[in-house]
Motif scaffolding. Structure first.
Motif, PDB file in Angstrom:
ATOM      1  N   LYS A   1       5.631   2.332  18.271  1.00  0.00           N
ATOM      2  CA  LYS A   1       4.665   3.341  17.861  1.00  0.00           C
ATOM      3  C   LYS A   1       4.809   3.624  16.367  1.00  0.00           C
ATOM      4  O   LYS A   1       5.901   3.453  15.791  1.00  0.00           O
ATOM      5  N   GLY A   2       3.744   4.107  15.777  1.00  0.00           N
ATOM      6  CA  GLY A   2       3.773   4.452  14.364  1.00  0.00           C
ATOM      7  C   GLY A   2       4.863   5.460  14.032  1.00  0.00           C
ATOM      8  O   GLY A   2       5.543   5.348  13.006  1.00  0.00           O
ATOM      9  N   SER A   3       5.045   6.420  14.900  1.00  0.00           N
ATOM     10  CA  SER A   3       6.049   7.456  14.638  1.00  0.00           C
ATOM     11  C   SER A   3       7.467   6.898  14.648  1.00  0.00           C
ATOM     12  O   SER A   3       8.363   7.438  14.005  1.00  0.00           O
ATOM     13  N   GLU A   4       7.670   5.799  15.338  1.00  0.00           N
ATOM     14  CA  GLU A   4       8.970   5.128  15.331  1.00  0.00           C
ATOM     15  C   GLU A   4       9.102   4.187  14.151  1.00  0.00           C
ATOM     16  O   GLU A   4      10.194   3.948  13.638  1.00  0.00           O
ATOM     17  N   HIS A   5       7.984   3.546  13.815  1.00  0.00           N
ATOM     18  CA  HIS A   5       8.029   2.404  12.900  1.00  0.00           C
ATOM     19  C   HIS A   5       7.989   2.818  11.427  1.00  0.00           C
ATOM     20  O   HIS A   5       8.497   2.110  10.556  1.00  0.00           O
ATOM     21  N   ASN A   6       7.377   3.966  11.158  1.00  0.00           N
ATOM     22  CA  ASN A   6       7.235   4.364   9.753  1.00  0.00           C
ATOM     23  C   ASN A   6       8.593   4.590   9.089  1.00  0.00           C
ATOM     24  O   ASN A   6       9.485   5.191   9.664  1.00  0.00           O
ATOM     25  N   ASP A   7       8.714   4.099   7.861  1.00  0.00           N
ATOM     26  CA  ASP A   7       9.932   4.292   7.075  1.00  0.00           C
ATOM     27  C   ASP A   7       9.764   5.518   6.185  1.00  0.00           C
ATOM     28  O   ASP A   7       8.995   5.481   5.212  1.00  0.00           O
ATOM     29  N   LEU A   8      10.473   6.565   6.498  1.00  0.00           N
ATOM     30  CA  LEU A   8      10.340   7.785   5.697  1.00  0.00           C
ATOM     31  C   LEU A   8      11.075   7.637   4.379  1.00  0.00           C
ATOM     32  O   LEU A   8      12.092   6.952   4.277  1.00  0.00           O
ATOM     33  N   PHE A   9      10.530   8.320   3.375  1.00  0.00           N
ATOM     34  CA  PHE A   9      11.080   8.204   2.020  1.00  0.00           C
ATOM     35  C   PHE A   9      12.277   9.125   1.789  1.00  0.00           C
ATOM     36  O   PHE A   9      12.327  10.247   2.301  1.00  0.00           O
ATOM     37  N   ASN A  10      13.218   8.660   0.990  1.00  0.00           N
ATOM     38  CA  ASN A  10      14.158   9.552   0.318  1.00  0.00           C
ATOM     39  C   ASN A  10      13.515  10.014  -0.981  1.00  0.00           C
ATOM     40  O   ASN A  10      12.522   9.421  -1.440  1.00  0.00           O
ATOM     41  N   ALA A  11      14.101  11.016  -1.573  1.00  0.00           N
ATOM     42  CA  ALA A  11      13.522  11.566  -2.807  1.00  0.00           C
ATOM     43  C   ALA A  11      13.430  10.524  -3.919  1.00  0.00           C
ATOM     44  O   ALA A  11      12.532  10.573  -4.766  1.00  0.00           O
ATOM     45  N   ASP A  12      14.347   9.548  -3.907  1.00  0.00           N
ATOM     46  CA  ASP A  12      14.358   8.556  -4.997  1.00  0.00           C
ATOM     47  C   ASP A  12      13.428   7.366  -4.751  1.00  0.00           C
ATOM     48  O   ASP A  12      13.438   6.402  -5.513  1.00  0.00           O
ATOM     49  N   GLY A  13      12.653   7.440  -3.682  1.00  0.00           N
ATOM     50  CA  GLY A  13      11.706   6.360  -3.429  1.00  0.00           C
ATOM     51  C   GLY A  13      12.253   5.282  -2.512  1.00  0.00           C
ATOM     52  O   GLY A  13      11.509   4.413  -2.060  1.00  0.00           O
ATOM     53  N   THR A  14      13.543   5.276  -2.258  1.00  0.00           N
ATOM     54  CA  THR A  14      14.071   4.381  -1.223  1.00  0.00           C
ATOM     55  C   THR A  14      13.639   4.951   0.126  1.00  0.00           C
ATOM     56  O   THR A  14      13.113   6.067   0.193  1.00  0.00           O
ATOM     57  N   THR A  15      13.856   4.173   1.171  1.00  0.00           N
ATOM     58  CA  THR A  15      13.438   4.681   2.487  1.00  0.00           C
ATOM     59  C   THR A  15      14.649   4.823   3.412  1.00  0.00           C
ATOM     60  O   THR A  15      15.636   4.100   3.278  1.00  0.00           O
ATOM     61  N   LYS A  16      14.542   5.782   4.323  1.00  0.00           N
ATOM     62  CA  LYS A  16      15.654   6.086   5.238  1.00  0.00           C
ATOM     63  C   LYS A  16      15.907   4.910   6.187  1.00  0.00           C
ATOM     64  O   LYS A  16      17.044   4.528   6.425  1.00  0.00           O
ATOM     65  N   SER A  17      14.842   4.387   6.746  1.00  0.00           N
ATOM     66  CA  SER A  17      14.944   3.158   7.530  1.00  0.00           C
ATOM     67  C   SER A  17      14.244   2.067   6.723  1.00  0.00           C
ATOM     68  O   SER A  17      13.654   2.350   5.688  1.00  0.00           O
ATOM     69  N   ASN A  18      14.321   0.844   7.220  1.00  0.00           N
ATOM     70  CA  ASN A  18      13.638  -0.251   6.525  1.00  0.00           C
ATOM     71  C   ASN A  18      13.067  -1.219   7.553  1.00  0.00           C
ATOM     72  O   ASN A  18      13.334  -2.418   7.523  1.00  0.00           O
ATOM     73  N   LEU A  19      12.292  -0.664   8.470  1.00  0.00           N
ATOM     74  CA  LEU A  19      11.661  -1.505   9.475  1.00  0.00           C
ATOM     75  C   LEU A  19      10.585  -2.392   8.864  1.00  0.00           C
ATOM     76  O   LEU A  19      10.245  -3.436   9.403  1.00  0.00           O
ATOM     77  N   SER A  20      10.077  -1.965   7.724  1.00  0.00           N
ATOM     78  CA  SER A  20       9.025  -2.725   7.040  1.00  0.00           C
ATOM     79  C   SER A  20       9.564  -4.023   6.461  1.00  0.00           C
ATOM     80  O   SER A  20       8.803  -4.941   6.183  1.00  0.00           O
ATOM     81  N   GLY A  21      10.861  -4.087   6.233  1.00  0.00           N
ATOM     82  CA  GLY A  21      11.427  -5.314   5.670  1.00  0.00           C
ATOM     83  C   GLY A  21      11.158  -5.474   4.190  1.00  0.00           C
ATOM     84  O   GLY A  21      11.005  -6.595   3.684  1.00  0.00           O
ATOM     85  N   GLY A  22      11.121  -4.342   3.473  1.00  0.00           N
ATOM     86  CA  GLY A  22      11.124  -4.416   2.010  1.00  0.00           C
ATOM     87  C   GLY A  22       9.807  -4.734   1.339  1.00  0.00           C
ATOM     88  O   GLY A  22       9.768  -4.961   0.124  1.00  0.00           O
ATOM     89  N   ILE A  23       8.722  -4.769   2.096  1.00  0.00           N
ATOM     90  CA  ILE A  23       7.417  -5.113   1.529  1.00  0.00           C
ATOM     91  C   ILE A  23       6.355  -4.156   2.056  1.00  0.00           C
ATOM     92  O   ILE A  23       6.310  -3.898   3.259  1.00  0.00           O
ATOM     93  N   GLN A  24       5.550  -3.597   1.183  1.00  0.00           N
ATOM     94  CA  GLN A  24       4.407  -2.758   1.584  1.00  0.00           C
ATOM     95  C   GLN A  24       3.172  -3.221   0.818  1.00  0.00           C
ATOM     96  O   GLN A  24       3.210  -3.302  -0.406  1.00  0.00           O
ATOM     97  N   GLY A  25       2.120  -3.512   1.531  1.00  0.00           N
ATOM     98  CA  GLY A  25       0.870  -3.934   0.868  1.00  0.00           C
ATOM     99  C   GLY A  25       1.022  -5.230   0.097  1.00  0.00           C
ATOM    100  O   GLY A  25       0.282  -5.487  -0.850  1.00  0.00           O
ATOM    101  N   GLY A  26       2.011  -6.025   0.491  1.00  0.00           N
ATOM    102  CA  GLY A  26       2.205  -7.315  -0.171  1.00  0.00           C
ATOM    103  C   GLY A  26       3.123  -7.280  -1.366  1.00  0.00           C
ATOM    104  O   GLY A  26       3.333  -8.300  -2.030  1.00  0.00           O
ATOM    105  N   ILE A  27       3.700  -6.089  -1.623  1.00  0.00           N
ATOM    106  CA  ILE A  27       4.505  -5.872  -2.829  1.00  0.00           C
ATOM    107  C   ILE A  27       5.895  -5.386  -2.414  1.00  0.00           C
ATOM    108  O   ILE A  27       6.013  -4.512  -1.549  1.00  0.00           O
TER     109      ILE A  27
END
Lengths: 349, 349, 349, 349
Positions: free
Chosen positions: C256-282
């Protein structure tokens, strides 16, 4: 292998027929954050526009460019820039008599043989109307390479030629006359010649000289993307171009190495610049200058013998709205293509 | 954006420095099943080879091409063709005095500024030695488009010019003399001029004319891969080229439309061929002919003032092995690049 | 459209057949001034080399890369880098029985139908021998992007899988065993499995996981050069690859989206990394990780029914030298292709 | 290196932001003389359109494609086809609260870091609205390769999966339900699951299977334009895609060669087709089938913690119009990209 795409890092892809709904393009690779001067873009387009003087075609096109993407709050976003120019003043009926006829020295015959099917109205895709797209893209390219100045001008019409080196010319005068010749005395003669030719229902060729100044050292990519090679390709994309030479050009054929070599100053500039600002395919920081030769417009207001699709001999009446000399209107086109080439290499560095 | 790659469907990618281990290339897109005439390839390479006559550089290179892939049992397999030419006669020491010096009108300065580091031996990558790769690929290209004939020849050396139309020339005589001029009387004058110039330690420019016959209708891809544009790009990739024109070329600038238009015969051929076989970027089946202008070789056997890397003025002694006129040896190169362009478009149809 | 070329700004063009004279390539776009670590290049090549353990093919190739251009005094010059690896241990006669026979699940049939003519020795161009070229280029690419670390390893062989997240693994152990699995207990099981399979004259599939760390934010070019898309293309260029997934991969389908979304830390890193380091091709600066699935090698040491060119049913004897599991040797290949992709995007910025 | 261009011989270049004036594209390389079925194009676009069922976003877009060039009298002319889709139902104000906020697992952060400036309205260029352009081009591509049939369908939503081989499915039923699943019993369960997830304000992932039938032998270009590699690249261009596998895919990892090899019939077809219709990068005439894994949509109707540009933690309210499951609407997109890839290779032959 997209044949309607020009450039490597900054690419322009275009579409559009002379008498279709619209022409337009997509400029890809424009850096983000560029504050676009839209007025400057429209101004370049106005320079190319038909109907500016009595010398040129009276087709009246508003030629207003609409930007559809890639710009947000006045600034480029780094995404592709889509744009469109509507075709407003199509008189398709003017061309119905050409439906099955091949005009001499036009692309009718070759398009028909290659594609088996063509939009015959006003030359369709082969029309120089396409170059309006280039002018839009070139105007943006100019804004990418703001420090580089590009000045093209009409240097020859028929047998009338500016007999001064470009250094003796005042480029601010180029736009002061209908032929875009910065030497006003020569301009008058050119205007007279074109008027005379026009009265005969004939057309005349000419040359454009282009001078690029303040070029950084290092633009151009050997072996097969040499600066001069890409400039040549750009110029030969323009309708009616038959020749391109840079620096001494064809004159170099008659020269000796001891005459032709550009000796260095201590700072790396050269005492002479017969090379035209490029060595080994790479800009050396000196002025780049080149000349482009144009044939006379093929559409003449005289009767011509021709053939139709079935090989019947027909008589072609001179009709339609055409330039007696294409060179003055080609000046902003030469500048636009030059800007596209330079911006492309500039972004590659 | 591979800058060492030429072509779209038939692509040549090359490597190699004048005095490195070897030069070579990869020809991609050659159709499968072509029975390669290896002798013909080597023959073309021999035509380009230095040391063929007293007029040209005495560097002795065997210049034997080795094919490494893409050919099986004498036939192409449709996979990429790798080839290599070993550099055998490198006298690198001849160039040590040039390590920190920029030769006038050479690419030393621009390569150094662009890359910060260069192989100074014999011009490194900017050397015309690279063109041996093109001749190999071009020789294969010629075999792909067997029915098309390509004849280039030296038409001008300094102020000596063939004063006949190409139709009056016998191309079988091109190889009969050291300057590759099919008009033997003119050839003798050219040879004399080059000998004289050579004695002075000087060099001289010239022109090559190229005639392409039996071209099918329909080669060339509008808008940005027009046949003439790609030919121009190919020619301006050749070292020392300063000008390119096709058909009437720059002469068209002085002509009227009524003079310049090529009227049709009933069969679609044209009565005249001032257009040079191309309309709208597409071949029309008539002869394609063009001229290429070359500057005089920059290396002269005279003392020249120049600068070193640090901006010190130095005196450059004329040394090394160089051509007094590059044009005769460029004839097979012009043919090779022409063949690559035509085969590329031929395969695109 | 050069089909033997990979990459946009950093391009690798290759040639070579399994049993030809040599294989090799041209790497174009490598920046000038890079001090090349030749030993590191050879080391990567040694990792890919056959005959490293009892598990893999015993074909003995010295696999020494020769650089032919683009490097001067140990540093890249910015010109194209030509290189070559001689084929030393070709036993072409081993393949004569395959001249007219199509091996099941090999490319023999498709090459023959497409090209009408093929080099049947060892698979010719379709052989994984080609990947040695990629490893050379990839080793240079790794040196261009020194700060980025790329660690691939065997994560699955048959039904044996590492059951730990990559964060729990010690990548320095990858090279400590014959299967290149950093979890040594799992490695032993994999080795046992491959040995068993080999004894049966059979082969087995597997998976490689690749982890890319220290990636700068901003690599990848929307819309059609997305980082994941180019990585996928690179991986599917490797022989025997059947699947590619990054981040959560196919598992995402059940989330589900609520499980899969990687929430941000304040510095722009993410708490989880289910996305595998790429968003929108970048790339977003987090670890990029992906898995590549390989089919079992098609050549087995068992009799198989097959057909010849004429459609006759034949029995194919298991012969030749082949890997029982290709995955361990594919680890450096996956790394090389990953390096090429990342260096390409890195140079585009 | 035009990043907004897809394809080699048939190329699609696109532009447009979610909430800009319009989106659109240029399709280059379409053969001349194709009688375009405009209704079929619009129909494909309608399949992708939002607002088709209660399951998907209620954004109402007429999504009518306007063709601007390249077509004359209903037939393609061989020139570039320009087209445009106006954005009609932009509610830009819906997005003002997102101006400075990065949505988790969206491209907001990476676009901002890469370009420094972005159109934040509805994701701007990173929005899946772009895929409408692909569907237009893909619908034309389908007409180029009329004999090839492409059937994609939803095979998995969350943990609901069709448990039949594709051969047991009736593709004519795909369009009979809101999730585009040809197995109606499974479809009902999927619909129920999506409804449940939607009620929770959540989203769910899924998989699409695509089956390509009647493919001629010989499509695909080794080494770096293999059919599967280009298909993979195409699929990973689609928003939310996390995995791609063809034939046996990742399952091959657990298989032995003796199980996995596809034995030949006398006519060159194979008894099994675990390979998925491709060998060595080239189609072998058997069915091509592959699966594409999608992550759950990142926009959820629940509160989420996130950050703004300055690194402040903010609470993001679930707002806007979004799909609870993107997979059903992605079916025509997968088909479109598949058609573009196949038509491209088909034209290359």
């Amino acid at each position: 292998m997209a044949h309607n795409t020009f450039g490597n890092r900054l690419t322009l892809t275009t579409f559009g027929e002379s008498h279709g709904e619209a022409i337009g393009g997509i400029l890809d690779g424009c850096p983000a954050g560029l504050v676009l001067d839209f007025k400057a873009v429209q101004q370049e387009l106005n320079r190319r526009k038909p109907g500016q003087s009595k010398l040129v075609t009276q087709r009246q096109e508003p030629d207003e460019v609409q930007f559809l993407s890639g710009i947000f709050e006045g600034k480029t976003t780094g995404t592709s820039i889509g744009f469109m120019i509507k075709n407003a003043n199509q008189k398709s009926k003017d061309y119905e008599h050409l439906k099955d006829v091949y005009r001499p020295s036009h692309a009718d015959f070759t398009y028909d043989k290659k594609y088996g099917h063509r939009d015959y109205r006003g030359g369709g895709r082969s029309s120089a109307r396409e170059t309006a797209n280039w002018v839009v893209a070139g105007a943006i390219a100019k804004q990418i390479i703001k420090d580089i100045t590009i000045n093209a001008f009409t240097s020859t019409v028929g047998n009338i030629t500016i007999d001064k080196p470009y250094q003796a010319l005042d480029f601010t005068k180029t736009e002061s006359n209908a032929v875009r010749c910065p030497d006003t005395t020569t301009a008058e003669k050119m205007i007279q010649l074109i008027s005379d030719v026009k009265k005969e229902g004939d057309t005349i060729g000419g040359k454009i000289t282009c001078v690029v100044q303040n070029v950084p050292i290092g633009l151009g990519e050997p072996i097969f993307n040499k600066l001069q090679a890409q400039l040549a390709k750009a110029m030969f994309s323009i309708n009616a171009v038959k020749g391109f030479e840079y620096g001494t050009g064809f004159c170099a054929a008659a020269m000796k190495g001891s005459e032709h070599n550009d000796l260095f100053n201590a700072d790396g500039t050269t005492k002479s610049n017969l090379s035209g600002g490029i060595q080994g395919g790479i800009s050396n920081g000196m002025d780049i200058y080149f000349r482009v030769g144009f044939k006379p417009v093929a559409t003449i207001m005289q009767d011509q013998e021709s053939i139709d699709k079935d090989g019947n001999i027909v008589t072609l009446k001179g009709k339609g709205r055409h330039d007696a000399c294409v060179v003055p209107r080609a000046v902003p086109i030469v500048e636009a293509m030059t800007a596209l080439v330079l911006a492309d290499f500039w972004l590659m560095r």
